[in-house]
Motif scaffolding. Structure first.
Motif, mmCIF file in Angstrom:
data_model
loop_
_atom_site.group_PDB
_atom_site.id
_atom_site.type_symbol
_atom_site.label_atom_id
_atom_site.label_comp_id
_atom_site.label_asym_id
_atom_site.label_seq_id
_atom_site.Cartn_x
_atom_site.Cartn_y
_atom_site.Cartn_z
ATOM 1 N N GLN A 34 1.569 -1.007 -0.165
ATOM 2 C CA GLN A 34 0.199 -0.256 0.074
ATOM 3 C C GLN A 34 0.739 1.502 0.018
ATOM 4 O OE1 GLN A 34 -2.997 -0.965 3.635
ATOM 5 N NE2 GLN A 34 -4.115 -1.797 2.368
ATOM 6 N N THR A 35 1.687 1.483 0.657
ATOM 7 C CA THR A 35 2.306 2.097 1.285
ATOM 8 C C THR A 35 3.670 2.631 -0.285
ATOM 9 O OG1 THR A 35 3.238 1.988 3.508
ATOM 10 C CG2 THR A 35 4.840 3.352 1.732
ATOM 11 N N LEU A 40 3.943 5.594 -6.091
ATOM 12 C CA LEU A 40 3.453 4.997 -7.417
ATOM 13 C C LEU A 40 2.277 6.210 -7.590
ATOM 14 C CD1 LEU A 40 3.688 1.498 -8.064
ATOM 15 C CD2 LEU A 40 5.413 3.486 -8.588
ATOM 16 N N LEU A 41 1.032 6.409 -6.931
ATOM 17 C CA LEU A 41 0.172 7.808 -7.353
ATOM 18 C C LEU A 41 1.079 9.171 -6.862
ATOM 19 C CD1 LEU A 41 -2.510 5.865 -5.715
ATOM 20 C CD2 LEU A 41 -1.783 5.783 -8.118
ATOM 21 N N ASP A 42 1.169 9.191 -6.334
ATOM 22 C CA ASP A 42 2.407 10.659 -5.950
ATOM 23 C C ASP A 42 2.992 10.847 -7.149
ATOM 24 O OD1 ASP A 42 1.123 10.863 -3.788
ATOM 25 O OD2 ASP A 42 2.446 10.634 -2.309
ATOM 26 N N VAL A 47 4.441 13.451 -12.772
ATOM 27 C CA VAL A 47 4.988 13.596 -13.911
ATOM 28 C C VAL A 47 3.507 14.236 -14.859
ATOM 29 C CG1 VAL A 47 5.090 11.636 -15.999
ATOM 30 C CG2 VAL A 47 6.936 10.796 -13.806
ATOM 31 N N TYR A 48 2.564 14.196 -14.516
ATOM 32 C CA TYR A 48 1.551 14.704 -14.634
ATOM 33 C C TYR A 48 1.215 16.496 -14.253
ATOM 34 C CZ TYR A 48 -1.189 10.963 -15.396
ATOM 35 O OH TYR A 48 -1.572 9.582 -15.828
ATOM 36 N N LYS A 84 1.183 1.682 -15.706
ATOM 37 C CA LYS A 84 1.522 -0.371 -15.542
ATOM 38 C C LYS A 84 1.806 -0.909 -14.117
ATOM 39 C CE LYS A 84 2.808 -0.531 -20.768
ATOM 40 N NZ LYS A 84 3.481 -0.817 -21.637
ATOM 41 N N GLN A 85 2.281 -0.004 -13.686
ATOM 42 C CA GLN A 85 3.508 -0.642 -12.203
ATOM 43 C C GLN A 85 1.569 -0.288 -11.533
ATOM 44 O OE1 GLN A 85 6.631 1.581 -10.998
ATOM 45 N NE2 GLN A 85 6.964 -0.146 -11.018
ATOM 46 N N ILE A 86 0.895 0.132 -11.096
ATOM 47 C CA ILE A 86 -0.201 0.858 -10.235
ATOM 48 C C ILE A 86 -1.177 -0.187 -11.112
ATOM 49 C CG2 ILE A 86 -2.591 2.249 -9.997
ATOM 50 C CD1 ILE A 86 -0.068 4.270 -10.134
#
Length: 106
Positions: A34-35, A40-42, A47-48, A84-86
């Motif tokens: 989860q961490t 990855l989301l951060d 990147v966006y 892809k990782q997410i």
């Protein structure tokens, strides 16, 4: 009698502050998966934001078309890898959650 009412009022006023200390946590603490997903989301958001800033810099004339396209391509490749990782982590959590509730799998 007045003291009892005063104590009761103080207790009721402090109840919302005290309750979290006595609750058992329903969810498990954040695991490493989860961490990692949150990280990855951060990074995806960063990147966006970098792509948006890159577009702004190009429109403002700070970047040549060649530099803009090269940097944007690099950011897009990183965003694709992150997505892809997410997605992979989401699939792992989705399949792992059913077995952890004690239901037999068929």
């Amino acid at each position: 009698m007045d003291i009892l009412i005063a104590i009761l009022l103080v207790f009721l006023a402090l109840l919302p502050v005290i309750i979290p200390f006595f609750r058992s946590s329903d969810g498990a603490p954040l695991g490493s998966e989860q961490t990692e997903l949150l990280e990855l989301l951060d990074e995806k958001q960063m990147v966006y934001a970098a792509i948006k800033e890159l577009e702004f810099d190009h429109q403002a004339g700070k970047l040549s078309l060649e530099d803009y396209e090269q940097a944007r391509h690099s950011y897009e490749l990183r965003a694709i890898a992150l997505l892809k990782q997410i997605d992979g982590m989401g699939a792992q959590q989705g399949s792992g959650g059913v077995g952890s509730r004690g239901k037999p799998s068929r």
